[in-house]
Design a protein around this motif. Sequence first.
Motif: not given
Length: 308
Positions: A1-23
Motif C-alpha cells: 500500500m502506498p505511503e502517505d506524505i507524512g510517512t514518506i517524510i518520516n521514514k525518509g528522514f530515518k533512512t537518511w540518518v542511517r545512510n549519511l554517505k548519500i551526501s
Amino acid sequence: MPEDIGTIINKGFKTWVRNLKISTPFVLNSIVGGIISFFFFALIGLLLLGPEFESGVDPTLLPPEQLFSIMGAAVLENISTVLLLGLIFYLLVTFVQAFFTAGAIGMAKKAAETGDTGLSDMVNAGKINAFRLFLVSVLMALLALVGIVFVVPGALAVGDLSLFLDNPEASLRGAGMFSLGILVWVLYLLILNLSLSLVGYALVVDELDPIEAISMGLRVFMGNKLDVIILWVLSLSLSFVASYAQEFIGSDSGFVLILTTLFSLIVIAPLTAVWWTRLYLTKTCRNLYDHTELLCDPNEFMNNNRGF
C-alpha cells in the motif's frame, strides 16, 4: 500500500540518518564542478586578456572601469569562441551533474529498499544512467527556454531599449506587456519544474529512456499531485532557508558561506533526494525497507522467513 506524505517524510528522514554517505555524490559534484569552472574561467580570462599580457600591460593594475571595457571589447571580438566555450562548459557540467545525481538516486533507491547503501551503488547507478539523465536535463532546459515566447511580444512592443530608457512613458504599454511576459514565463517555469519533478527519479529507478521517463514522471505526478506539491514546497523551502541563512547570520563572513554550503550539500540535497526517491518508489507500489518490521540486517530477515 502506498505511503502517505507524512510517512514518506518520516521514514525518509530515518533512512537518511542511517545512510549519511548519500551526501557523497553531492559533495563530489560540487568539487568536480568547481574544478571545471576554475579552468573554464581561467581559459576565458586568458582569451580575453591575453593580448594585454602580450603587450606588456598588467591587467591587474588597470582600473576596474578600463578592465571591464577591455573585456567587453574582447568578448565582442571573440563572441563565437566565447559562445562555443560556454556551450561546452554547460554540457560538461551538466553531464558531471547527471552522473552524480544518478548516483545519489541509485543510493537512495538502495537505501529505501534494503535499509543500507554504499558508494558502489553510486558508481553503478551513475554509469548506467548518466548519459540518459544528461539528455533529459538538456531536454528540460530546452523546454524551459521555450517559455521565452511569452516575453517576445512585450520586447517587440518596447522596441529600442535605449529610447525606452530615455522616455519610458512613450512605451508604457510595451513595458506592461514585457513585465507580464516575464511573469508568465516565471509561472511557466514553476509549473514545468513541478510537473517534471519526478522525471529524473523515474529514469534512474526504472532505467527508462528519456521520453519514457518524462511520460512516467508525469503519470505519477498526475496521480499524486497533492503529495508531490507538498514535497516540492518543502524541498523549495529548505533550499530558500539555506540560501538566505548567510544573509541573516552574516553576509560578509566566509566561514558562514562555507557552513551554509556544506549544510546544503550534506543535509538538504541528500535528504530531499531520499524523500523524492521514496515518494516515487511507494507511489509505484515497490516494497520498501521498514525498520519497525525488518531486523537490522535485511538479509538475515529474508533468510529467517524463507521457510514460511
